[in-house]
Design a protein around this motif. Sequence first.
Motif, PDB file in Angstrom:
ATOM      1  N   GLU A  14      -6.490   3.068  -0.558  1.00  0.00           N
ATOM      2  CA  GLU A  14      -6.731   4.455  -0.960  1.00  0.00           C
ATOM      3  C   GLU A  14      -7.098   5.308   0.248  1.00  0.00           C
ATOM      4  O   GLU A  14      -6.623   6.444   0.388  1.00  0.00           O
ATOM      5  N   ALA A  15      -7.936   4.777   1.129  1.00  0.00           N
ATOM      6  CA  ALA A  15      -8.342   5.519   2.321  1.00  0.00           C
ATOM      7  C   ALA A  15      -7.146   5.802   3.224  1.00  0.00           C
ATOM      8  O   ALA A  15      -7.017   6.893   3.802  1.00  0.00           O
ATOM      9  N   ALA A  16      -6.234   4.821   3.355  1.00  0.00           N
ATOM     10  CA  ALA A  16      -5.034   5.007   4.176  1.00  0.00           C
ATOM     11  C   ALA A  16      -4.147   6.106   3.598  1.00  0.00           C
ATOM     12  O   ALA A  16      -3.568   6.918   4.339  1.00  0.00           O
ATOM     13  N   LEU A  17      -4.035   6.143   2.280  1.00  0.00           N
ATOM     14  CA  LEU A  17      -3.213   7.171   1.637  1.00  0.00           C
ATOM     15  C   LEU A  17      -3.834   8.552   1.829  1.00  0.00           C
ATOM     16  O   LEU A  17      -3.121   9.531   2.091  1.00  0.00           O
ATOM     17  N   VAL A  18      -5.157   8.646   1.727  1.00  0.00           N
ATOM     18  CA  VAL A  18      -5.837   9.925   1.955  1.00  0.00           C
ATOM     19  C   VAL A  18      -5.583  10.413   3.384  1.00  0.00           C
ATOM     20  O   VAL A  18      -5.283  11.590   3.613  1.00  0.00           O
ATOM     21  N   ALA A  35       0.843  -1.187   0.000  1.00  0.00           N
ATOM     22  CA  ALA A  35       0.000   0.000   0.000  1.00  0.00           C
ATOM     23  C   ALA A  35       0.886   1.247   0.000  1.00  0.00           C
ATOM     24  O   ALA A  35       1.862   1.333   0.748  1.00  0.00           O
ATOM     25  N   SER A  36       0.540   2.221  -0.834  1.00  0.00           N
ATOM     26  CA  SER A  36       1.363   3.427  -0.975  1.00  0.00           C
ATOM     27  C   SER A  36       1.601   4.121   0.356  1.00  0.00           C
ATOM     28  O   SER A  36       2.672   4.688   0.592  1.00  0.00           O
ATOM     29  N   ALA A  37       0.609   4.073   1.254  1.00  0.00           N
ATOM     30  CA  ALA A  37       0.742   4.748   2.543  1.00  0.00           C
ATOM     31  C   ALA A  37       1.837   4.153   3.410  1.00  0.00           C
ATOM     32  O   ALA A  37       2.360   4.831   4.308  1.00  0.00           O
ATOM     33  N   ASP A  38       2.225   2.897   3.162  1.00  0.00           N
ATOM     34  CA  ASP A  38       3.233   2.239   3.993  1.00  0.00           C
ATOM     35  C   ASP A  38       4.634   2.285   3.385  1.00  0.00           C
ATOM     36  O   ASP A  38       5.597   1.847   4.018  1.00  0.00           O
TER      37      ASP A  38
END
Length: 336
Positions: free
Chosen positions: A306-310, A279-282
């Motif tokens: 997507e929600a984590a990245l937002v 995931a992009s957020a990690d």
Amino acid sequence: MTLIVIQKGFASSVQDLGRYGYQRYGMIVGGAMDQPSAKLANWLTGNHESAAMIEFSFLGPSILFTEDCLFALTGAVCRPTLDGNSIGTGRPCLARAGQILVIGGMVHGSRGYLSVAGGVDTPLWFGSRSTYGKAGCGGFEGRLLEEHDRIPVGKPSEEARRVMAVLAEAKLQTVRWSALPRRKYQETQTIRVIPDTLWPRFSTASREAFLKTEYQITPSSDRMGFRLNGAELTLDNPLELYSEAVTNGSIQVPRNGQPIILMTDHQSTGGYPRIAQVASADLPLLAQLPPGSTLRFQMISSEQGEAALVRQEEELEQLHRCIRVGIVKQITGFSD
């Protein structure tokens, strides 16, 4: 103005946010491994977030300032000094001409960022100043920094000059406040992943092992990819695959069954089967993990990713606002 490299540290290089638009020609994107930390460093020095800076790994460089300069350090936890005085990280600092910054080793995490007001002003190459070491282009002469290198610096923004003037008048090296993301690097990290298209083609035992066992980052890891050591992963049946486009965080499984997570300097295509995508957020947290670190994978949906990245972008923007408020208060005399 120039920065003179007295001690090069380890794997110190000029980076910005990357070289976009050329992957179809086989050119890597590259750029800072931990992009939120890179953006923070630039905001702290009054730069645009995409300005070039110095990235270092495990051991930071020592730098001589030839002129007065506003700078900031972010990323991995370290204990920097300016002419022997502790200055901390995540805050604007004023260096006087002739002073020496010693960054030293990383306490937690593995990659740090040194931003200077005006940004590192090496020549643009295909729209970016990021170092592309294998091509010998970009950055500073297309290579890692060495002792006695003289790194050019651009013109500081008006905001940066005003902060410098306030610190100089108050005879301060730095402000008291700091702005850093909340992270922990010491324990086993949970890295969220999204299944790739070939996820169902891996054996049931491999899919279970991938999600239920720990993997260790090996010493052979670098900016191109993190090689892991752990449970062996296999396909139900061998596959002949064409090379396909890959991206930052693609998890490939070569013939030895040990996963490789592609990182910032990854190639544009790859032929190994891909089991999942980080995931992009990690990715920023993953980029900070040194060899020997252990991690576990947690499967999530693309919507959750997507929600984590937002959420991460919102938290980063909140830090940006805090920096803006802190700088304005410093300039107007309502600091701390």
